[in-house]
Design a protein around this motif. Structure first.
Motif, PDB file in Angstrom:
ATOM      1  N   GLU A  23      47.278  19.386 -69.081  1.00  0.00           N
ATOM      2  CA  GLU A  23      48.095  18.826 -70.158  1.00  0.00           C
ATOM      3  C   GLU A  23      49.497  18.559 -69.627  1.00  0.00           C
ATOM      4  N   GLU A 175      38.241   8.843 -64.789  1.00  0.00           N
ATOM      5  CA  GLU A 175      38.008   9.216 -66.189  1.00  0.00           C
ATOM      6  C   GLU A 175      38.245   8.055 -67.149  1.00  0.00           C
ATOM      7  N   GLU A 177      37.871   7.186 -70.765  1.00  0.00           N
ATOM      8  CA  GLU A 177      37.551   7.897 -72.011  1.00  0.00           C
ATOM      9  C   GLU A 177      37.546   6.948 -73.198  1.00  0.00           C
ATOM     10  N   LYS A 217      34.204  11.059 -64.743  1.00  0.00           N
ATOM     11  CA  LYS A 217      34.451  11.940 -65.896  1.00  0.00           C
ATOM     12  C   LYS A 217      34.424  11.111 -67.177  1.00  0.00           C
ATOM     13  N   GLY A 260      37.485  16.478 -77.820  1.00  0.00           N
ATOM     14  CA  GLY A 260      37.827  16.994 -79.149  1.00  0.00           C
ATOM     15  C   GLY A 260      36.613  17.482 -79.920  1.00  0.00           C
ATOM     16  N   SER A 285      33.766  18.890 -67.339  1.00  0.00           N
ATOM     17  CA  SER A 285      35.170  18.984 -66.935  1.00  0.00           C
ATOM     18  C   SER A 285      35.978  19.044 -68.229  1.00  0.00           C
TER      19      SER A 285
HETATM   20  C1  5MM Z   1      44.098  18.363 -70.635  1.00  0.00           C
HETATM   21  O1  5MM Z   1      44.375  17.093 -71.234  1.00  0.00           O
HETATM   22  C2  5MM Z   1      44.443  15.986 -70.332  1.00  0.00           C
HETATM   23  C3  5MM Z   1      45.535  15.005 -70.641  1.00  0.00           C
HETATM   24  O2  5MM Z   1      46.634  15.617 -71.171  1.00  0.00           O
HETATM   25  P1  5MM Z   1      47.865  14.675 -71.582  1.00  0.00           P
HETATM   26  O3  5MM Z   1      47.366  13.798 -72.690  1.00  0.00           O
HETATM   27  O4  5MM Z   1      48.866  15.671 -72.027  1.00  0.00           O
HETATM   28  O5  5MM Z   1      48.275  13.924 -70.351  1.00  0.00           O
HETATM   29  C4  5MM Z   1      43.190  15.123 -70.483  1.00  0.00           C
HETATM   30  O6  5MM Z   1      43.203  14.071 -69.544  1.00  0.00           O
HETATM   31  C5  5MM Z   1      41.991  15.949 -70.286  1.00  0.00           C
HETATM   32  O7  5MM Z   1      41.936  16.390 -68.946  1.00  0.00           O
HETATM   33  C6  5MM Z   1      40.742  15.143 -70.573  1.00  0.00           C
HETATM   34  O8  5MM Z   1      40.920  14.280 -71.674  1.00  0.00           O
HETATM   35  C7  5MM Z   1      39.627  16.063 -70.936  1.00  0.00           C
HETATM   36  O9  5MM Z   1      40.065  16.913 -71.962  1.00  0.00           O
HETATM   37  P2  5MM Z   1      39.114  17.231 -73.169  1.00  0.00           P
HETATM   38  O10 5MM Z   1      39.930  18.179 -74.009  1.00  0.00           O
HETATM   39  O11 5MM Z   1      38.851  15.921 -73.875  1.00  0.00           O
HETATM   40  O12 5MM Z   1      37.869  17.842 -72.586  1.00  0.00           O
END
Ligand code: 5MM
Length: 332
Positions: A23, A175, A177, A217, A260, A285
């Motif tokens: 994060e 990644e 998403e 990812k 989420g 991941s």
């Molecule tokens: C940990 O959150 C990552 C991005 O944080 P920021 O938005 O603060 O840059 C994010 O890329 C995360 O690694 C991925 O989305 C996977 O996280 P989730 O919670 O969706 O498994």
């Protein structure tokens, strides 16, 4: 010398996943605040140290993704994060994008930035001890989005990032998403995720990225958050694997984000995928699905570090058990 292909294999080795603890400072600070913890560089460090030192973490985790701040911090005893992770049998990784920003020409859509100066930053991260990197492109489903422009622009940036990582000796986690926000059904998510992956594959090929040296990812293919009927794990697994089938067999591995989803749902969906015979491992991941329970249990209290670590370990163990089912399901 360890090659990027070997590192990519270590990252997706049987029975393990990758912990996303990357994060950015803003996101981490608001999550700490919500948990009643004053957000400072020190509290962010303490929290990441709690995660990285959870007992037996390496049983189910091959690597941890950090952000720039953490990669350059030290544990309370002065050991740099990358060294402390490696000493525990865990590969340190680094998020190198600088976030999804409004995309000129495409109102309401974003492009992930961070290409300027990337080669220099990657060289520094490699020196600091990072083994792999991560870049996240974000796509929102509405009636009109994601547009073709957003798909191609983000896929091109992902490919430029991936090529730069491989030149720097770091494994890129790629990644793309597709967010769960929206009321769409699983069919629309299937269609959008497939279109995004096709463009990402095309762009990776144009820049000669070695698929055996990347980890994909992706999101799992699900209905939107506001859709009235949640898909079952079997439906999610079937739709997700169907989309992934377009990836060649030489891809090192697939490690899903949680997006989420409630932790138990993400784990059940991951477990359901293991019965499919795929040429690449299907692992996790996760960010929120692993760390949210740990943060809620810790709440910044030194006396609850053990509770936070126990919460993390329980979720890591559940997901490691899910991916280890692959061996059993496919040997019958
Ligand atoms: C940990 O959150 C990552 C991005 O944080 P920021 O938005 O603060 O840059 C994010 O890329 C995360 O690694 C991925 O989305 C996977 O996280 P989730 O919670 O969706 O498994």
């Amino acid at each position: 010398m360890t090659t990027i292909r070997q590192i990519a294999q270590q990252m997706t080795t049987f029975g393990k996943g990758i912990l996303a603890a990357d994060e950015s400072i803003g996101t981490m600070s608001s999550r700490l605040k919500n948990a009643g913890v004053e957000p400072t560089a020190l509290s962010r460090r303490d929290y990441r140290e709690l995660l990285a030192t959870a007992p037996d973490l390496a049983y189910g985790v091959s690597g941890i993704i950090f952000c720039d701040e953490t990669l350059n911090q030290t544990f309370a005893d002065g050991t740099p994060f990358p060294d402390a992770c490696r000493a525990r049998g865990i590969l340190p990784g680094i998020k190198v994008d600088t976030g999804a920003k409004p995309c000129p020409g495409l109102p309401g859509e974003t492009v992930t930035e961070g290409l300027d100066g990337l080669a220099e930053r990657l060289a520094e991260y490699a020196k600091t001890g990072a083994a792999f990197a991560k870049w996240r492109a974000v796509f929102t489903i509405t009636d009109n989005t994601p547009s073709r422009g957003s798909i191609v622009t983000n896929a091109n940036a992902l490919a430029r990032y991936a090529a730069a990582c491989q030149e720097a000796g770091l494994v890129p986690i790629v990644e793309p998403e597709v967010l769960m926000a929206g009321a769409h059904g699983i069919g629309r998510c299937t269609e959008v995720t497939a279109a995004v992956h096709q463009s990402v594959r095309e762009q990776l090929a144009l820049l000669n990225v070695d698929l055996a040296g990347i980890v994909l990812k992706p999101n799992m293919v699900t209905e939107g958050d506001d859709h009235p009927h949640p898909a079952t794990p079997d439906e999610v697994a079937a739709a997700t694997v169907d989309v992934l089938r377009s990836w060649p067999g030489d891809l090192a591995g697939v490690a899903f984000l949680s997006g989420g989803q409630p932790p138990q749902r993400a784990t059940a969906n991951l477990a359901a995928m293991q019965s499919y015979d795929t040429p690449w491992p299907l692992t996790f991941s996760f960010g929120r699905a692993l760390v949210s329970p740990a943060l809620a249990a810790w709440r910044g209290d030194e006396e609850r570090i053990g509770d936070g670590q126990a919460a993390l370990s329980a979720h890591v163990a559940a997901n490691a058990a899910a991916v280890r089912m692959r061996g059993e399901l496919q040997s019958v």
